[in-house]
Design a protein around this motif. Structure first.
Motif, PDB file in Angstrom:
ATOM      1  N   GLU A  46      25.975  40.096  31.689  1.00 51.34           N
ATOM      2  CA  GLU A  46      25.318  39.319  32.757  1.00 51.34           C
ATOM      3  C   GLU A  46      25.139  37.845  32.379  1.00 51.34           C
ATOM      4  N   PRO A  47      24.589  37.528  31.190  1.00 45.39           N
ATOM      5  CA  PRO A  47      24.492  36.110  30.848  1.00 45.39           C
ATOM      6  C   PRO A  47      25.860  35.444  30.687  1.00 45.39           C
ATOM      7  N   LEU A  48      26.865  36.194  30.243  1.00 44.53           N
ATOM      8  CA  LEU A  48      28.220  35.640  30.156  1.00 44.53           C
ATOM      9  C   LEU A  48      28.747  35.275  31.532  1.00 44.53           C
ATOM     10  N   ASP A  49      28.573  36.195  32.481  1.00 47.02           N
ATOM     11  CA  ASP A  49      29.027  35.932  33.853  1.00 47.02           C
ATOM     12  C   ASP A  49      28.333  34.696  34.431  1.00 47.02           C
ATOM     13  N   ARG A  50      27.029  34.612  34.224  1.00 48.07           N
ATOM     14  CA  ARG A  50      26.269  33.467  34.741  1.00 48.07           C
ATOM     15  C   ARG A  50      26.717  32.162  34.089  1.00 48.07           C
ATOM     16  N   ALA A  51      26.951  32.207  32.780  1.00 53.10           N
ATOM     17  CA  ALA A  51      27.397  31.006  32.061  1.00 53.10           C
ATOM     18  C   ALA A  51      28.765  30.557  32.569  1.00 53.10           C
ATOM     19  N   MET A  52      29.659  31.500  32.806  1.00 51.91           N
ATOM     20  CA  MET A  52      30.988  31.166  33.323  1.00 51.91           C
ATOM     21  C   MET A  52      30.900  30.600  34.738  1.00 51.91           C
ATOM     22  N   HIS A  53      30.023  31.176  35.559  1.00 47.50           N
ATOM     23  CA  HIS A  53      29.835  30.650  36.912  1.00 47.50           C
ATOM     24  C   HIS A  53      29.263  29.234  36.877  1.00 47.50           C
ATOM     25  N   ALA A  54      28.348  28.970  35.950  1.00 49.82           N
ATOM     26  CA  ALA A  54      27.783  27.622  35.818  1.00 49.82           C
ATOM     27  C   ALA A  54      28.875  26.627  35.437  1.00 49.82           C
ATOM     28  N   CYS A  55      29.730  27.029  34.513  1.00 50.88           N
ATOM     29  CA  CYS A  55      30.850  26.169  34.103  1.00 50.88           C
ATOM     30  C   CYS A  55      31.740  25.864  35.310  1.00 50.88           C
ATOM     31  N   ALA A  56      32.077  26.899  36.054  1.00 52.79           N
ATOM     32  CA  ALA A  56      32.950  26.723  37.219  1.00 52.79           C
ATOM     33  C   ALA A  56      32.279  25.829  38.264  1.00 52.79           C
ATOM     34  N   ALA A  57      30.975  26.010  38.479  1.00 59.75           N
ATOM     35  CA  ALA A  57      30.256  25.202  39.463  1.00 59.75           C
ATOM     36  C   ALA A  57      30.228  23.727  39.060  1.00 59.75           C
ATOM     37  N   LEU A  58      30.231  23.474  37.755  1.00 61.00           N
ATOM     38  CA  LEU A  58      30.243  22.102  37.241  1.00 61.00           C
ATOM     39  C   LEU A  58      31.660  21.544  37.140  1.00 61.00           C
ATOM     40  N   CYS A  95      20.263  34.209  29.156  1.00 64.23           N
ATOM     41  CA  CYS A  95      19.793  35.482  28.607  1.00 64.23           C
ATOM     42  C   CYS A  95      18.388  35.776  29.142  1.00 64.23           C
ATOM     43  N   ASN A  96      17.940  36.987  28.924  1.00 67.43           N
ATOM     44  CA  ASN A  96      16.654  37.444  29.440  1.00 67.43           C
ATOM     45  C   ASN A  96      15.482  36.753  28.723  1.00 67.43           C
ATOM     46  N   PRO A  97      14.701  35.934  29.430  1.00 71.05           N
ATOM     47  CA  PRO A  97      13.593  35.222  28.791  1.00 71.05           C
ATOM     48  C   PRO A  97      12.407  36.127  28.435  1.00 71.05           C
ATOM     49  N   LEU A  98      12.448  37.397  28.823  1.00 71.86           N
ATOM     50  CA  LEU A  98      11.384  38.317  28.420  1.00 71.86           C
ATOM     51  C   LEU A  98      11.504  38.685  26.940  1.00 71.86           C
ATOM     52  N   ASN A  99      12.680  38.468  26.361  1.00 73.29           N
ATOM     53  CA  ASN A  99      12.869  38.652  24.928  1.00 73.29           C
ATOM     54  C   ASN A  99      12.268  37.425  24.243  1.00 73.29           C
ATOM     55  N   PRO A 100      11.273  37.610  23.356  1.00 77.57           N
ATOM     56  CA  PRO A 100      10.613  36.464  22.738  1.00 77.57           C
ATOM     57  C   PRO A 100      11.567  35.549  21.957  1.00 77.57           C
ATOM     58  N   VAL A 101      12.599  36.118  21.344  1.00 83.39           N
ATOM     59  CA  VAL A 101      13.556  35.304  20.590  1.00 83.39           C
ATOM     60  C   VAL A 101      14.360  34.434  21.548  1.00 83.39           C
ATOM     61  N   VAL A 102      14.748  34.992  22.702  1.00 83.59           N
ATOM     62  CA  VAL A 102      15.483  34.232  23.719  1.00 83.59           C
ATOM     63  C   VAL A 102      14.605  33.111  24.255  1.00 83.59           C
ATOM     64  N   ALA A 103      13.359  33.431  24.564  1.00 82.98           N
ATOM     65  CA  ALA A 103      12.435  32.417  25.096  1.00 82.98           C
ATOM     66  C   ALA A 103      12.274  31.267  24.101  1.00 82.98           C
ATOM     67  N   LYS A 104      12.162  31.596  22.816  1.00 84.80           N
ATOM     68  CA  LYS A 104      12.025  30.561  21.791  1.00 84.80           C
ATOM     69  C   LYS A 104      13.294  29.713  21.716  1.00 84.80           C
ATOM     70  N   ALA A 105      14.454  30.365  21.760  1.00 77.28           N
ATOM     71  CA  ALA A 105      15.733  29.629  21.715  1.00 77.28           C
ATOM     72  C   ALA A 105      15.870  28.712  22.927  1.00 77.28           C
TER      73      ALA A 105
END
Length: 115
Positions: A46-58, A95-105
């Motif tokens: 899911e985050p890969l798909d979103r990242a690729m869509h963001a790239c394409a949109a830009l 990525c999922n911001p509910l993961n504390p490591v992701v939120a910190k990153a």
């Protein structure tokens, strides 16, 4: 002398374009997921798909920043993605911001440009 300078400017501009078209691939999606503490890299889709869509949109070529690779792990072939610095950033912020490591990153990425 002026002609030499013009030539050097052209070389530098060509090198910059080359770097944009062939950015170094720094990480794989599975490495990032492992660092984030995810037990399985299937959650990366899911985050890969979103990242690729963001790239394409830009209007940034996706294939310059995301390279599909095949790896052998535990005797079986798996699909993974090599990511450029831009792709890594887009992947992390999706990525999922509910993961504390992701939120910190995500916070580190946001604060990086402000300091």
């Amino acid at each position: 002398m002026l002609r030499l300078f013009d030539y050097l400017e052209e070389v530098i501009a060509t090198e910059r374009i080359s770097q944009l078209n062939n950015p170094p691939m720094l990480y794989t999606a599975s490495e990032i997921m492992q660092e984030l503490g995810y037990p399985e890299s299937s959650l990366a889709q899911e985050p890969l798909d979103r990242a690729m869509h963001a790239c394409a949109a830009l209007q940034i070529p996706v294939n310059y920043n995301f390279k599909k690779v095949y790896l052998f792990k535990d005797g079986e072939m798996i699909t993974d993605w090599q990511l450029s610095e831009l792709a890594t950033y887009l992947f992390m912020i999706n990525c999922n911001p509910l993961n504390p490591v992701v939120a910190k990153a995500q916070l580190i990425f946001m604060m990086k440009d402000r300091v």
